[in-house]
Design an enzyme around this catalytic site. Structure first.
Site, short mmCIF file in Angstrom:
data_model
loop_
_atom_site.label_atom_id
_atom_site.label_comp_id
_atom_site.label_asym_id
_atom_site.label_seq_id
_atom_site.Cartn_x
_atom_site.Cartn_y
_atom_site.Cartn_z
N ASN A 144 0.83 -1.20 0.00
CA ASN A 144 0.00 0.00 0.00
C ASN A 144 0.87 1.26 0.00
OD1 ASN A 144 -2.57 -1.17 0.02
ND2 ASN A 144 -2.52 -1.46 2.22
N LYS A 147 -5.53 5.46 -6.03
CA LYS A 147 -5.75 4.74 -4.77
C LYS A 147 -5.27 5.57 -3.59
CE LYS A 147 -5.37 0.19 -2.67
NZ LYS A 147 -4.84 -1.19 -2.77
N ASN A 188 -6.71 6.60 0.20
CA ASN A 188 -6.04 6.02 1.36
C ASN A 188 -5.41 7.06 2.29
OD1 ASN A 188 -6.73 3.52 0.44
ND2 ASN A 188 -4.68 2.88 -0.16
N ASN A 194 -7.74 6.31 5.48
CA ASN A 194 -7.09 5.37 6.39
C ASN A 194 -6.78 5.97 7.76
OD1 ASN A 194 -7.24 3.70 4.15
ND2 ASN A 194 -5.23 2.83 4.46
N SER A 211 -7.81 -0.98 6.06
CA SER A 211 -6.75 -1.87 6.56
C SER A 211 -6.05 -1.25 7.77
CB SER A 211 -5.73 -2.17 5.46
OG SER A 211 -5.14 -0.97 4.99
N GLU A 259 0.52 1.13 8.71
CA GLU A 259 1.26 1.50 7.50
C GLU A 259 1.18 3.02 7.28
OE1 GLU A 259 1.40 -1.87 4.16
OE2 GLU A 259 -0.64 -1.30 4.66
#
Length: 239
Positions: free
Chosen positions: A28, A120, A124, A128, A189, A201
């Site tokens: 990612n 993406k 994210n 995220n 995630s 991450e």
């Protein structure tokens, strides 16, 4: 494996990589092969042990969760995009795609993997860390007016970094938010990792974009604020 674990693993992989070996990178965020970033590849350890010429880039569009060690629940999505980092079409990409397709996975080969990475990332970098801070699913963040406004502000900053790099993101911010909303009650995630007590991450997904922004002299106040709060949260979780 998560992107932040590759620094330790890369030296162990080097003896396994031969002259005809292809390494498919599925991490990612901004991958280590994109360009050198300290927050992704500290001191260049990964690149020193995995020849970037061996790498095929990929983006995974699968919603999954770890139910227990060795058991993954697939919740949505069925696509993995492949692409050469230099944008060329290659026989190795075609062969890998054919193997995935034979297994029932949609696997387009793109000549614009670097552009697709930013599509993406646009989601994210915003969703995220906010999900980790709020424990909210994608649809809840997208439908909350105040959070949606913050998401939009972060996406504007991320898009500015991409544009300065010569990347035109092919979808609008509204389309990206709408796409996340359609995914529904899905935990990112990063939120799943937080709830499981795993490292986040944060650097490859958010810190790397901030590092590029610094390099390009782009102000990113909204991204920085959310990053700082999430970094503090991650530190407290693993004390």
């Amino acid at each position: 494996m998560k992107a932040h674990a590759l620094t330790q693993l890369a030296p162990q992989l080097k003896p396994l990589i031969g002259e005809s070996t292809t390494v498919v990178s599925t991490q990612n965020g901004i991958p280590w092969w994109y360009e050198h970033l300290e927050r992704v590849d500290p001191r260049g350890v990964i690149a020193a042990n995995i020849d970037p010429a061996r790498v095929v880039g990929s983006l995974v569009y699968l919603g999954t969760e770890i139910v227990e060690p060795g058991v993954i629940r697939h919740t949505e999505g069925n696509r993995i995009s492949l692409g050469e980092p230099d944008g060329n079409r290659s026989e190795r990409c075609k062969a890998i795609a054919e193997a995935f397709i034979a297994a029932g996975i949609r696997c387009p080969v793109t000549t614009r993997i670097r552009h697709e990475i930013w599509v993406k990332l646009l989601g994210n970098v915003a969703f995220n860390p906010i999900s980790a801070l709020t424990r909210a699913t994608l649809v809840k963040m997208a439908r909350d007016p105040d959070v949606r406004s913050l998401v939009r502000s972060i996406m504007i900053e991320v898009e500015a970094v991409a544009n300065k790099l010569g990347v035109e993101i092919p979808i609008s911010i509204d389309q990206r938010i709408a796409g996340a909303e359609k995914v529904g009650e899905h935990k990112t995630s990063m939120l799943q990792d937080l709830e499981a007590g795993r490292p986040l991450e944060l650097e490859p997904v958010v810190g790397a974009v901030i590092e590029l922004g610094e390099r390009l002299e782009i102000d990113m106040p909204h991204t920085r604020a959310v990053y700082a709060c999430t970094k503090l949260l991650a530190g407290r979780t693993h004390q």
